[in-house]
Motif scaffolding. Structure first.
Motif, PDB file in Angstrom:
ATOM      1  N   TYR A 429       0.812  -1.215   0.000  1.00  0.00           N
ATOM      2  CA  TYR A 429       0.000   0.000   0.000  1.00  0.00           C
ATOM      3  C   TYR A 429       0.848   1.270   0.000  1.00  0.00           C
ATOM      4  O   TYR A 429       0.517   2.223  -0.721  1.00  0.00           O
ATOM      5  CB  TYR A 429      -0.994  -0.030   1.165  1.00  0.00           C
ATOM      6  N   ILE A 433       0.489   4.240  -2.931  1.00  0.00           N
ATOM      7  CA  ILE A 433       0.315   5.669  -2.640  1.00  0.00           C
ATOM      8  C   ILE A 433       1.449   6.475  -3.259  1.00  0.00           C
ATOM      9  O   ILE A 433       1.233   7.559  -3.818  1.00  0.00           O
ATOM     10  CB  ILE A 433       0.244   5.893  -1.115  1.00  0.00           C
ATOM     11  N   ALA A 452      -0.871   6.125  10.168  1.00  0.00           N
ATOM     12  CA  ALA A 452      -0.991   5.651   8.790  1.00  0.00           C
ATOM     13  C   ALA A 452      -0.073   4.460   8.544  1.00  0.00           C
ATOM     14  O   ALA A 452      -0.467   3.465   7.918  1.00  0.00           O
ATOM     15  CB  ALA A 452      -0.670   6.786   7.819  1.00  0.00           C
ATOM     16  N   LEU A 456      -1.422   0.782   7.451  1.00  0.00           N
ATOM     17  CA  LEU A 456      -1.052   0.199   6.162  1.00  0.00           C
ATOM     18  C   LEU A 456      -0.305  -1.119   6.342  1.00  0.00           C
ATOM     19  O   LEU A 456      -0.478  -2.056   5.548  1.00  0.00           O
ATOM     20  CB  LEU A 456      -0.214   1.196   5.358  1.00  0.00           C
ATOM     21  N   VAL A 468      -5.958   1.653  -4.040  1.00  0.00           N
ATOM     22  CA  VAL A 468      -5.946   2.726  -3.043  1.00  0.00           C
ATOM     23  C   VAL A 468      -6.833   3.867  -3.511  1.00  0.00           C
ATOM     24  O   VAL A 468      -6.808   4.259  -4.685  1.00  0.00           O
ATOM     25  CB  VAL A 468      -4.512   3.239  -2.801  1.00  0.00           C
ATOM     26  N   VAL A 470      -7.353   7.704  -2.566  1.00  0.00           N
ATOM     27  CA  VAL A 470      -6.765   8.800  -1.796  1.00  0.00           C
ATOM     28  C   VAL A 470      -7.826   9.857  -1.508  1.00  0.00           C
ATOM     29  O   VAL A 470      -8.545  10.301  -2.409  1.00  0.00           O
ATOM     30  CB  VAL A 470      -5.585   9.434  -2.550  1.00  0.00           C
ATOM     31  N   VAL A 494       0.506  11.440   4.615  1.00  0.00           N
ATOM     32  CA  VAL A 494      -0.622  10.550   4.881  1.00  0.00           C
ATOM     33  C   VAL A 494      -0.787  10.468   6.390  1.00  0.00           C
ATOM     34  O   VAL A 494       0.079   9.952   7.089  1.00  0.00           O
ATOM     35  CB  VAL A 494      -0.390   9.148   4.287  1.00  0.00           C
ATOM     36  N   ASP A 496      -3.524   9.095   8.052  1.00  0.00           N
ATOM     37  CA  ASP A 496      -4.188   7.880   8.520  1.00  0.00           C
ATOM     38  C   ASP A 496      -4.637   7.080   7.305  1.00  0.00           C
ATOM     39  O   ASP A 496      -4.583   7.562   6.164  1.00  0.00           O
ATOM     40  CB  ASP A 496      -5.393   8.221   9.404  1.00  0.00           C
ATOM     41  N   ALA A 497      -5.087   5.865   7.538  1.00  0.00           N
ATOM     42  CA  ALA A 497      -5.603   5.012   6.469  1.00  0.00           C
ATOM     43  C   ALA A 497      -6.731   4.163   7.030  1.00  0.00           C
ATOM     44  O   ALA A 497      -6.736   3.807   8.214  1.00  0.00           O
ATOM     45  CB  ALA A 497      -4.500   4.126   5.898  1.00  0.00           C
ATOM     46  N   VAL A 506      -8.505   0.568  -0.126  1.00  0.00           N
ATOM     47  CA  VAL A 506      -7.964   1.163   1.096  1.00  0.00           C
ATOM     48  C   VAL A 506      -7.948   2.670   0.911  1.00  0.00           C
ATOM     49  O   VAL A 506      -7.501   3.178  -0.124  1.00  0.00           O
ATOM     50  CB  VAL A 506      -6.543   0.636   1.381  1.00  0.00           C
ATOM     51  N   ALA A 508      -6.536   6.276   1.839  1.00  0.00           N
ATOM     52  CA  ALA A 508      -5.407   6.998   2.426  1.00  0.00           C
ATOM     53  C   ALA A 508      -5.831   8.442   2.638  1.00  0.00           C
ATOM     54  O   ALA A 508      -6.233   9.121   1.692  1.00  0.00           O
ATOM     55  CB  ALA A 508      -4.192   6.931   1.508  1.00  0.00           C
TER      56      ALA A 508
END
Length: 543
Positions: A429, A433, A452, A456, A468, A470, A494, A496-497, A506, A508
């Motif tokens: 991940y 990103i 984050a 991840l 991902v 965003v 980043v 948090d995720a 996912v 981001a």
């Protein structure tokens, strides 16, 4: 204005009336059985980075469909349903503008066929079942400290971003939050689902929190899947409406592009590609957000690929990116225009990363100087990129015929290129990103906050192989909304995720992007009025 009966619109598209479920005279649901193997081409409509001066993606999308129809080409715009948040917030309605709209505007901008309300009801039913499990206990044993499932509302309300639930002696008291319905993972799951069976699988995977051992608890563990599917079964069917000139249009699903994947439903796009020569779909905001997600998430999941990306720009927006203030964007200023073209270049370069041809649609405003239009033409021609004017706002389909002709010449007899994505699904991940940030935003790299990084790492171990999505500001290519044009020398952060297992990606989170917007100082709601005959005015910006 006289609208055609929806049955006549359906006949033009070649749909069987047995697959039509009318909602009144001018809108209808379409059964999923009407979707077959795609025969038509797909045009993806995107834009430069949004500005207060406006770009007009929806207006151009509708105008292009009407222009193609005038040329004898069957074309269907596939648009998102407007959220009441922007309708009553800062933007107003989301059905196009001027003489390039989808109809019936008022119905579409308000309750339409009830899809967004159904998403909100299904989402909040799951939230209620989670709190019910906390209250009575149950086999899933969800830990109240680690409940992650929020509640949703389709109105901008900053006061609900952080709340405490369970007060008054009933239930478990805990901190919670509200998000806008367009940010709901249920909305994303609905828009990416390929069938009712697939929707059920996605709903069952929705992660609502963790138990004391740190294991994920899902909607299936709570027992919510079938009840949620019951609320969403009708909402899963695409909505058929018409353009202001009477051609077919599909309006279905409504995820935002800055906090979700920002595309109309895969089912609506596949329906259009089944029955029309050209399906026209847009990704929200600029190409860095909705466009990238349209390709890396929606098209990858649906097994479809565009023949062309149409990038919408205006002289005013380009000059804003060149440094002028909003109030001066309509004034002649070739220096600012030339500086602002760097933003257009960034998006064209990003489209090239996917191996796709691009065309620029210059959305003309009244009073645009011909000399400045020539500057943009010359710039695009020097890059080898075709550019065409769109006068759809003022002249409807007639004002988009030249653009439509250029588009059809580019795609009519040409097979779409082979899909090329920014990253492989088996990459980590952080690597995914990094690919988006460096190859689309133009960042030098990515910095991960502690939360984050931990998230991840957990997702790579437990839920690998997802794309991902965003979440970042739409006002800049970077994660800093104040940086106009084409920023350089920056890194994105980043903070948090989140795992959206039901949607299948996912998330981001970059910068301070909010999943529950607030109302502006002067909300659009204050301009809405209902006349004595029941006619509603003021839903559209500037009306």
């Amino acid at each position: 204005m006289s609208l055609r009966p929806i049955e006549d619109v359906s006949d033009e598209l070649g749909l069987s009336r047995a697959h039509l479920r009318p909602h009144g005279l001018h809108k209808a649901k379409v059964e999923l059985a009407a979707i077959g193997a795609p025969r038509g081409k797909l045009v993806a409509v995107s834009a430069i980075t949004p500005t207060p001066a406006g770009e007009g993606k929806t207006t151009v999308s509708v105008a292009l469909a009407m222009g193609l129809r005038r040329l004898g080409v069957s074309a269907v715009p596939c648009l998102r349903e407007p959220s009441l948040g922007p309708v009553f917030g800062i933007k107003g309605g989301g059905t196009g503008g001027g003489r390039a709209t989808v109809e019936p505007q008022t119905a579409i901008n308000l309750h339409f066929t009830g899809d967004i309300h159904a998403v909100g009801a299904a989402h909040n039913l799951l939230a209620a079942l989670v709190d019910n499990a906390l209250h009575f206990g149950g086999p899933c044993r969800i830990d109240p400290r680690f409940v992650t499932w929020p509640r949703v509302l389709d109105v901008n309300d900053r006061a609900l971003r952080d709340v405490v639930v369970g007060l008054g002696g009933e239930g478990v008291t805990r901190q919670a939050r509200f998000e806008i319905t367009a940010a709901s993972e249920v909305m994303a799951a609905l828009c990416l689902a390929e069938s009712l069976a697939d929707l059920k699988v996605r709903l069952g995977r929705l992660v609502v929190g963790r138990d004391a051992a740190g294991e994920d608890v899902t909607a299936a563990d709570i027992g919510a899947t079938e009840a949620m599917a019951a609320l969403l079964a009708d909402a899963l069917r695409p909505n058929l409406v018409q353009t202001v000139e009477g051609g077919p249009a599909l309006v279905h699903g409504g995820p935002f592009a800055n906090i979700a994947h920002g595309c109309s439903s895969s089912l609506a796009t596949r329906l259009a590609m089944t029955h029309a020569d050209v399906a026209i779909t847009e990704g929200g905001f600029g190409f860095d957000l909705g466009g990238e997600k349209l390709l890396d998430i929606k098209c990858r999941a649906a097994g479809i690929w565009p023949s062309l990306v149409l990038v919408v720009a205006t002289l005013r927006a380009l000059k804003w990116h060149g440094g002028v203030k909003k109030g001066a964007a309509g004034d002649p200023d070739q220096a600012a225009l030339r500086a602002g073209l760097a933003n257009l270049d960034a998006h064209l370069d990003a489209i090239g990363e996917f191996g796709l041809p691009a065309m620029v649609a210059l959305n003309r405003f009244e009073g645009d100087p011909e000399s400045e239009l020539d500057v943009v033409r010359a710039h695009c021609e020097a890059r080898g990129v075709e550019v065409a004017l769109c006068d759809g706002f003022a002249r409807g389909g007639e004002g988009a015929e030249a653009l439509a002709g250029r588009v059809w010449d580019a795609i009519g007899d040409v097979e779409p290129p082979a899909p090329r994505f920014l990253y492989a699904l088996d990459a980590s991940y952080p690597e995914k990103i990094e690919a988006i940030a460096t190859r689309v935003y133009g960042a030098d790299g990515v910095d991960l906050d502690r939360d984050a990084r931990r998230a991840l790492e957990r997702f790579d171990a437990r839920s690998p192989g997802l794309p991902v999505c965003v979440a970042k500001t739409y006002r800049s290519l970077s994660d800093d909304r104040s940086k106009r044009g084409r920023p350089t020398g920056f890194r994105v952060q980043v903070r948090d995720a989140r795992l959206s297992a039901g949607a299948g990606f996912v998330v981001a989170l970059l910068g301070d992007v909010m999943t529950m917007p607030g109302l502006p100082h002067e909300p659009a709601a204050l301009s809405v009025r209902v006349l004595d005959d029941g006619t509603i005015r003021g839903l559209m910006s500037g009306e």
